[in-house]
Every structure is written in structure tokens, then in C-alpha cells.
Write a protein that holds these residues in place. Structure first.
Motif, mmCIF file in Angstrom:
data_model
loop_
_atom_site.group_PDB
_atom_site.id
_atom_site.type_symbol
_atom_site.label_atom_id
_atom_site.label_comp_id
_atom_site.label_asym_id
_atom_site.label_seq_id
_atom_site.Cartn_x
_atom_site.Cartn_y
_atom_site.Cartn_z
ATOM 1 N N GLN A 94 -8.628 -8.405 3.938
ATOM 2 C CA GLN A 94 -7.319 -8.236 4.575
ATOM 3 C C GLN A 94 -7.418 -7.273 5.759
ATOM 4 O O GLN A 94 -6.973 -7.583 6.862
ATOM 5 C CB GLN A 94 -6.302 -7.699 3.560
ATOM 6 C CG GLN A 94 -4.929 -7.428 4.133
ATOM 7 C CD GLN A 94 -4.131 -8.681 4.368
ATOM 8 O OE1 GLN A 94 -4.269 -9.636 3.632
ATOM 9 N NE2 GLN A 94 -3.299 -8.687 5.382
ATOM 10 N N HIS A 95 -8.037 -6.114 5.536
ATOM 11 C CA HIS A 95 -8.153 -5.117 6.610
ATOM 12 C C HIS A 95 -8.986 -5.651 7.769
ATOM 13 O O HIS A 95 -8.653 -5.444 8.938
ATOM 14 C CB HIS A 95 -8.741 -3.808 6.072
ATOM 15 C CG HIS A 95 -7.879 -3.156 5.048
ATOM 16 N ND1 HIS A 95 -8.392 -2.490 3.957
ATOM 17 C CD2 HIS A 95 -6.535 -3.082 4.911
ATOM 18 C CE1 HIS A 95 -7.408 -2.029 3.220
ATOM 19 N NE2 HIS A 95 -6.275 -2.385 3.769
ATOM 20 N N GLU A 152 4.664 -4.321 -8.292
ATOM 21 C CA GLU A 152 5.459 -4.291 -7.062
ATOM 22 C C GLU A 152 4.634 -4.796 -5.870
ATOM 23 O O GLU A 152 5.127 -5.542 -5.033
ATOM 24 C CB GLU A 152 5.998 -2.877 -6.799
ATOM 25 C CG GLU A 152 7.100 -2.433 -7.741
ATOM 26 C CD GLU A 152 6.604 -2.026 -9.127
ATOM 27 O OE1 GLU A 152 5.420 -1.623 -9.266
ATOM 28 O OE2 GLU A 152 7.390 -2.138 -10.079
ATOM 29 N N LYS A 153 3.381 -4.373 -5.811
ATOM 30 C CA LYS A 153 2.511 -4.817 -4.725
ATOM 31 C C LYS A 153 2.317 -6.334 -4.779
ATOM 32 O O LYS A 153 2.397 -7.018 -3.762
ATOM 33 C CB LYS A 153 1.157 -4.107 -4.805
ATOM 34 C CG LYS A 153 0.199 -4.496 -3.704
ATOM 35 C CD LYS A 153 -1.107 -3.733 -3.798
ATOM 36 C CE LYS A 153 -2.045 -4.182 -2.690
ATOM 37 N NZ LYS A 153 -3.337 -3.531 -2.753
ATOM 38 N N LEU A 154 2.088 -6.855 -5.964
ATOM 39 C CA LEU A 154 1.903 -8.293 -6.120
ATOM 40 C C LEU A 154 3.191 -9.063 -5.816
ATOM 41 O O LEU A 154 3.160 -10.118 -5.178
ATOM 42 C CB LEU A 154 1.399 -8.613 -7.526
ATOM 43 C CG LEU A 154 -0.006 -8.095 -7.831
ATOM 44 C CD1 LEU A 154 -0.305 -8.192 -9.319
ATOM 45 C CD2 LEU A 154 -1.036 -8.845 -7.015
ATOM 46 N N ASP A 155 4.330 -8.524 -6.264
ATOM 47 C CA ASP A 155 5.619 -9.166 -5.969
ATOM 48 C C ASP A 155 5.881 -9.194 -4.468
ATOM 49 O O ASP A 155 6.357 -10.193 -3.933
ATOM 50 C CB ASP A 155 6.762 -8.431 -6.684
ATOM 51 C CG ASP A 155 6.738 -8.617 -8.195
ATOM 52 O OD1 ASP A 155 6.090 -9.576 -8.678
ATOM 53 O OD2 ASP A 155 7.364 -7.788 -8.891
ATOM 54 N N ALA A 179 -4.623 -22.928 11.550
ATOM 55 C CA ALA A 179 -5.107 -22.368 10.286
ATOM 56 C C ALA A 179 -4.144 -21.316 9.749
ATOM 57 O O ALA A 179 -3.519 -20.572 10.502
ATOM 58 C CB ALA A 179 -6.484 -21.748 10.484
ATOM 59 N N VAL A 180 -4.033 -21.293 8.443
ATOM 60 C CA VAL A 180 -3.320 -20.234 7.741
ATOM 61 C C VAL A 180 -4.399 -19.432 7.025
ATOM 62 O O VAL A 180 -5.229 -19.979 6.318
ATOM 63 C CB VAL A 180 -2.306 -20.818 6.734
ATOM 64 C CG1 VAL A 180 -1.647 -19.712 5.930
ATOM 65 C CG2 VAL A 180 -1.267 -21.663 7.451
ATOM 66 N N LEU A 181 -4.403 -18.132 7.255
ATOM 67 C CA LEU A 181 -5.457 -17.269 6.735
ATOM 68 C C LEU A 181 -5.016 -16.611 5.436
ATOM 69 O O LEU A 181 -3.980 -15.942 5.395
ATOM 70 C CB LEU A 181 -5.816 -16.210 7.761
ATOM 71 C CG LEU A 181 -6.108 -16.747 9.168
ATOM 72 C CD1 LEU A 181 -6.349 -15.606 10.132
ATOM 73 C CD2 LEU A 181 -7.284 -17.691 9.134
ATOM 74 N N LEU A 182 -5.803 -16.799 4.405
ATOM 75 C CA LEU A 182 -5.493 -16.271 3.086
ATOM 76 C C LEU A 182 -6.633 -15.372 2.615
ATOM 77 O O LEU A 182 -7.610 -15.842 2.036
ATOM 78 C CB LEU A 182 -5.301 -17.428 2.095
ATOM 79 C CG LEU A 182 -5.010 -17.077 0.662
ATOM 80 C CD1 LEU A 182 -3.713 -16.293 0.546
ATOM 81 C CD2 LEU A 182 -4.934 -18.345 -0.172
ATOM 82 N N PRO A 183 -6.540 -14.084 2.912
ATOM 83 C CA PRO A 183 -7.618 -13.169 2.520
ATOM 84 C C PRO A 183 -7.592 -12.900 1.021
ATOM 85 O O PRO A 183 -6.530 -12.752 0.428
ATOM 86 C CB PRO A 183 -7.305 -11.896 3.304
ATOM 87 C CG PRO A 183 -5.846 -11.974 3.578
ATOM 88 C CD PRO A 183 -5.474 -13.421 3.637
ATOM 89 N N PRO A 223 -0.441 -12.075 3.347
ATOM 90 C CA PRO A 223 -0.818 -10.839 2.660
ATOM 91 C C PRO A 223 -1.930 -11.117 1.659
ATOM 92 O O PRO A 223 -2.055 -12.229 1.148
ATOM 93 C CB PRO A 223 0.458 -10.431 1.925
ATOM 94 C CG PRO A 223 1.550 -11.181 2.597
ATOM 95 C CD PRO A 223 0.945 -12.432 3.132
ATOM 96 N N GLU A 224 -2.706 -10.102 1.360
ATOM 97 C CA GLU A 224 -3.859 -10.288 0.474
ATOM 98 C C GLU A 224 -3.443 -10.758 -0.919
ATOM 99 O O GLU A 224 -2.370 -10.422 -1.411
ATOM 100 C CB GLU A 224 -4.662 -9.007 0.354
ATOM 101 C CG GLU A 224 -4.038 -8.018 -0.612
ATOM 102 C CD GLU A 224 -4.859 -6.775 -0.786
ATOM 103 O OE1 GLU A 224 -5.452 -6.620 -1.859
ATOM 104 O OE2 GLU A 224 -4.875 -5.956 0.133
#
Length: 132
Positions: free
Chosen positions: A60-61, A110-113, A50-54, A78-79
Motif C-alpha cells: 500500500q505504501h 475499525e481499520k478493516l471496516d 486497472a484497479v489496484l488492490l494492494p 485501500p489495503e
């Protein structure tokens, strides 16, 4: 694909003697965390690749704590912005449908990038491992 919740059963918080929807972070060391993490790991054991996509920071936490030291630690992406109307701008930017210059001050490009870059890196790594 399997979509699930960290807590698969309806869960409510009691505030001032009244039940309300539970929307707090699931804190490690609590009974709720122990209950939820046991179910999460049980479910993940059935899908070892599985690949986890929060979707969202609270998830995420939670998943970071649950999968630490397990085979899933390197499969946690990453979230992403939670797919709700409140995140429409973030989602549009993440998907390349909105330019950085037109973003409101509430959106951190920046966070999204960084999330997008890290997601691609992890997926490339998993693809490379899977092709051996």
C-alpha cells in the motif's frame, strides 16, 4: 485480472554478510525504489483502466508513492489483509465470516471496516465513470 509483485524479480537483502528474503518497505529515493517504480508504471501503462488492490501495508505504501499524481491515484484501493495464514482472522472478519465480538485484540475491526467502506466507495465511483 493480472497479479504481480512490486518487485517482479527475486530480491534479497544482505544482513550481517548473509542474504535473506527481502521483506522491508521499499523506501522512496533508493535505487531499488527507482528500479521497481519504473517497472510498475511501465506495467500499469499497458492497462490504463486497472484497479489496484494492494495486499498488505508495505505494498500500500509503495503504490501510494508510485501512483501519486498519475491516472492511477484514484484507482488505488485501500489495503486488504495479506492472504497469509497469519491474517486468517482479519480476512474472516473482512469477508463477514467472523463477528466483531469474537475477534482477538490483534485485529482492528475499525481499520478493516474503513477499508471495506472505502473500497466500495472507490468501486462505485469507477463504475459510475465507466457507465458514462
Amino acid at each position: 485480472m493480472n497479479l504481480t509483485s512490486c518487485i517482479r524479480y527475486p530480491t534479497f537483502a544482505v544482513k550481517n554478510g548473509k542474504e535473506s528474503n527481502f521483506n522491508a518497505e521499499i523506501k522512496q529515493g533508493t535505487e531499488l525504489f527507482e528500479f521497481a517504480s519504473t517497472l510498475t508504471l511501465e506495467e500499469l501503462s499497458k492497462v490504463p483502466n486497472a484497479v489496484l488492490l494492494p495486499l498488505g501495508p508495505k505494498v500500500q505504501h509503495y503504490l501510494e508513492k508510485v501512483v501519486k499524481g498519475t491516472q492511477f491515484e484514484n484507482r488505488l484501493l485501500p489495503e486488504l489483509p495479506h492472504p497469509s495464514g497469519a491474517n486468517a482472522e482479519r480476512i474472516a472478519y473482512f469477508l463477514g465470516r467472523k463477528n466483531k465480538e469474537t475477534l482477538s485484540s490483534r485485529t482492528n475491526p475499525e481499520k478493516l471496516d474503513n477499508s471495506k467502506k472505502n473500497i466500495k466507495k472507490i468501486l462505485r465511483s469507477l463504475k459510475t465513470k465507466g457507465s458514462k
